[in-house]
Design an enzyme around this catalytic site. Structure first.
Site, mmCIF file in Angstrom:
data_model
loop_
_atom_site.group_PDB
_atom_site.id
_atom_site.type_symbol
_atom_site.label_atom_id
_atom_site.label_comp_id
_atom_site.label_asym_id
_atom_site.label_seq_id
_atom_site.Cartn_x
_atom_site.Cartn_y
_atom_site.Cartn_z
ATOM 1 N N HIS A 93 1.440 3.762 2.053
ATOM 2 C CA HIS A 93 2.110 4.389 3.203
ATOM 3 C C HIS A 93 3.622 4.374 3.011
ATOM 4 C CE1 HIS A 93 -1.397 4.063 6.284
ATOM 5 N NE2 HIS A 93 -1.332 5.255 5.726
ATOM 6 N N HIS A 125 6.220 -6.234 11.097
ATOM 7 C CA HIS A 125 5.539 -4.971 11.350
ATOM 8 C C HIS A 125 5.055 -4.872 12.788
ATOM 9 C CE1 HIS A 125 2.972 -1.460 10.595
ATOM 10 N NE2 HIS A 125 3.536 -1.338 9.411
ATOM 11 N N ASP A 183 6.066 3.914 4.931
ATOM 12 C CA ASP A 183 6.862 2.827 5.507
ATOM 13 C C ASP A 183 6.760 1.544 4.669
ATOM 14 O OD1 ASP A 183 4.178 2.795 6.566
ATOM 15 O OD2 ASP A 183 4.795 1.365 8.114
ATOM 16 N N HIS A 184 6.021 1.595 3.554
ATOM 17 C CA HIS A 184 5.910 0.434 2.673
ATOM 18 C C HIS A 184 6.360 0.716 1.241
ATOM 19 C CE1 HIS A 184 3.688 -1.925 5.715
ATOM 20 N NE2 HIS A 184 3.444 -0.694 6.147
ATOM 21 N N HIS A 192 -7.506 -1.149 5.672
ATOM 22 C CA HIS A 192 -6.390 -0.258 6.013
ATOM 23 C C HIS A 192 -6.413 1.122 5.342
ATOM 24 C CE1 HIS A 192 -2.642 0.682 7.895
ATOM 25 N NE2 HIS A 192 -2.014 0.843 6.747
ATOM 26 N N HIS A 205 0.835 -1.208 0.000
ATOM 27 C CA HIS A 205 0.000 0.000 0.000
ATOM 28 C C HIS A 205 0.862 1.248 0.000
ATOM 29 C CE1 HIS A 205 0.761 -0.694 4.288
ATOM 30 N NE2 HIS A 205 0.339 0.523 4.574
ATOM 31 N N ASP A 229 -0.254 -4.198 5.891
ATOM 32 C CA ASP A 229 -1.049 -3.665 6.997
ATOM 33 C C ASP A 229 -2.502 -3.975 6.658
ATOM 34 O OD1 ASP A 229 1.361 -2.675 7.760
ATOM 35 O OD2 ASP A 229 0.829 -0.552 7.602
ATOM 36 N N HIS A 262 -5.317 -0.983 11.922
ATOM 37 C CA HIS A 262 -4.597 -2.254 11.998
ATOM 38 C C HIS A 262 -5.482 -3.187 12.817
ATOM 39 C CE1 HIS A 262 -0.730 -0.707 10.589
ATOM 40 N NE2 HIS A 262 -0.969 0.371 11.298
HETATM 41 ZN ZN LIG Z 1 0.029 1.337 6.553
HETATM 42 ZN ZN LIG Z 2 2.877 0.169 8.020
#
Ligand SMILES: [Zn+2]
Ligand SMILES: [Zn+2]
Lengths: 487, 128
Positions: free
Chosen positions: A75, A434, A77-78, A167, A73, A188, A412
């Site tokens: 975000h 994660h 952090d991904h 998410h 996705h 996530d 989450h």
């Molecule tokens: Zn996320």
């Molecule tokens: Zn994440």
């Protein structure tokens, strides 16, 4: 005489290596190897670090071996180190994500390389920490292929199917079939139905290895309704008493969900709050630009929001009671108001500026609704410090008297939802990712005791919580083949 | 006289010009300790607490194509050498003291705030 000869046909090794996001939340990036195929899952950055430090440990692995990279996705952090992978490393594989993820990635990353809110969220743009340029970004964009939910793409013998993950808009779980062994990567994910998204699905396939998020560990959440009520009444109480409310949010994704809640509440309390009595602002140019992306992909959201769109014939993300602010220059801070601003973890930028302005007044409220990563200002605030360091001048401390509250809408799964999902997936091998070490460790213990009765049986469940750089090896024994010998 | 040692991060594409970086210094060689310190500073990698920096002989210049780690802090890298660098996760080593087992993490902080670990010869692998 007839004798039975057991022949072991093959003994195959599955390998998992976390380059990031193992025993931490941030810089999600995992490698899986099986039958000579290599798949990379996600290419994120760590929000608490800057520059090269924020990258996954790419030196751990020869990226030229990767066949395909799946992005779960949008975000950061991904996804945020994807341009780096494509432009600076010798990665030669294909890249796959859903349509909405790609559409939002385009806007996000454009913002990310410029000196604006999201750039500040994760990287400072100076010579030492500028990881990639606009050109890198444009080049990376052409290399991304898209996948539809419930469709399967085959790449050099690897079959990849995307499912809804809840998410955020476009979030996908990937089911990966390599030579009959099935792996599910959740990314996530959320299982509760919210105002605009579908909840995560259970793939209708036997899964051998489940790679699952563990953000909340064994923590459980209050019901959605209770959290919504808490959110609106906290905000209402604060503004009633003349206070200001700051909601630090990541520009896209959960912010839209919070706005759907607030817009509805303002409509219900029009007399007290509406008609500009208590204005709601959203200081995000990016979110405004992405309005039509949200409209374009309404068909990928849940029935509620689709019905709303059909009935009103207008974009449900075009809110009646919320006005967009391009920046803070034309913001007149005259009385009680509600301000949504990014970055979500208050490291710098608009949300930090407002925080520093509003935090000395006890009447004001900072309401954290997202997941706060270890090492960020949002996480620090949660400890209710007496002072916070000024961003411009870290030697200056600013008194903090405002109220700080956390009500999570991070989308989450909580412990019970995760457990239910894991039981339904029914995989014999579970790799937790994660999650910070403590909640992840607790989840592992809880799972092991849940599946205790299967110990030393054929269906024994193994749970792995590897650190970054530590390989998980899983052996697959092809079924013993019995051959009849003799007459 | 100013000298240089060239380096490249393992994950950076060797075909790209931007992958090649260098550290300059005075003299005919630089110790591994100094070199690692300079690389950490040049790449804004902070206090060294979030990773381990390892350096390797460059496979182009080695006789075999196998990467060999240069472990000792006091090994001297001759000027104009080419080396390979890896930024790797901190290592957790289990240890048992007074019958209690625990984990010790190994990172690269000593290159920023500590002293080199000295070994007898600087060319052999010693265990501390
Ligand atoms: Zn996320
Ligand atoms: Zn994440």
């Amino acid at each position: 005489m007839v004798s039975v000869k057991n022949k072991l046909i093959e003994n195959e090794n599955f390998k998992f290596i976390g380059l990031g996001g193992s025993n931490e939340v941030g810089r999600s990036c995992h490698i899986i190897e099986f039958k000579g195929k290599t798949i990379m899952l996600d290419a994120g950055i760590h929000p608490a670090y800057r520059g090269m430090l924020s990258l996954p440990f790419y030196d751990l692995y020869d990226l030229s071996k990767v066949d395909v990279l799946l992005i779960s996705h949008f975000h950061l952090d991904h996804v945020a180190s994807l341009p780096y992978v494509l432009q600076k490393t010798n990665f030669k594989g294909r890249v796959i994500m859903t349509h909405p993820t790609k559409a939002i990635y385009r806007w996000l990353m454009r913002d990310f390389v410029k000196v604006t809110t999201i750039a500040d969220e994760f990287l400072v743009r100076d010579d030492t920490s500028n990881l990639f340029t606009d050109d890198d970004l444009i080049n990376s964009f052409d290399k991304i292929e898209t996948i539809d939910y419930h469709s399967t793409i085959e790449i050099s013998g690897i079959k990849i199917t995307a499912y809804h993950a809840g998410h955020v808009l476009g979030a996908a779980m990937f089911q990966i079939d390599i030579g009959g062994i099935n792996i599910l990567f959740t990314g996530d994910y959320s299982r509760e139905l919210d105002r605009h998204l579908n909840s995560a699905e259970i793939p209708n396939k036997k899964i051998d290895i489940l790679i699952v998020e563990s953000t909340f560990g064994t923590a459980t959440q209050q019901p959605r309704k209770t959290r919504e009520k808490k959110l609106t009444s906290l905000i209402h109480d604060t503004v009633k008493k003349g206070g200001r409310v700051l909601l630090p949010v990541f520009a896209l994704g959960r912010a839209q969900e919070i706005m759907l809640i607030l817009d509805e509440y303002w409509a219900q309390n029009n007399d007290e709050l509406g008609f500009g009595k208590v204005p709601i602002y959203y200081a995000s140019d990016l979110a405004k630009k992405c309005l039509n992306v949200f409209q374009t992909y309404i068909n990928m959201m849940n029935d509620n929001i689709r019905a709303k769109f059909r009935d009103s014939k207008s974009n449900p993300f075009n809110f009646k009671h919320i006005s967009y602010l391009k920046n803070l220059e034309n913001f007149r801070d005259l009385g009680p108001s509600v301000m949504l601003a990014s970055p979500g973890m208050l490291q710098s930028g608009v949300s930090r500026e407002i925080l520093e302005k509003w935090c000395p007044d006890f009447k004001n409220l900072v309401l954290i609704t997202g997941y706060s990563v270890e090492g960020t200002m949002a996480k620090f605030l949660m400890m209710q410090p007496d002072t916070i360091p000024s961003y411009e001048n870290p030697d200056v401390n600013i008194t903090r008297k405002c109220r700080v509250e956390e009500i999570t809408f991070a989308a989450h799964v909580d412990f019970l939802e995760n457990l239910d999902f894991i039981e339904k997936i029914n995989a014999k091998n579970i790799i937790l990712v994660h999650g910070e070490s403590t909640p992840m460790g607790r989840l592992k213990s809880a799972l092991l005791s849940k599946f205790k009765h299967l110990k030393r049986t054929e269906n024994e469940v193994k749970v792995y919580t590897p650190f970054n750089g530590v390989t998980v090896d899983i052996k697959f024994q092809r079924d013993k083949v019995a051959t009849l010998v003799g007459t | 006289m100013s000298s240089v040692v060239f380096y490249r991060f393992y994950s950076n594409n060797p075909a790209l010009k931007s992958s090649d970086q260098y550290i300059s210094f005075q003299g005919t060689g630089i110790t591994v300790f100094e070199l690692k310190r300079e690389i950490i500073l040049q790449n804004s990698l902070g206090d060294g607490s979030h990773f381990i920096l390892k350096i390797y002989n460059d496979p182009d210049t080695a006789e075999t194509s196998k990467l060999e780690e240069i472990k000792e802090d006091n090994t001297v890298i001759p000027r104009s050498s080419k080396i390979l660098v890896k930024r790797l996760p901190v290592e957790r080593q289990s240890q048992t003291r007074h019958g209690i087992s625990s984990f010790r993490t190994v990172d690269s902080t000593r290159y920023i705030s500590g002293k080199p670990k000295m070994s007898a010869t600087g060319s052999f692998q010693g265990s501390a």
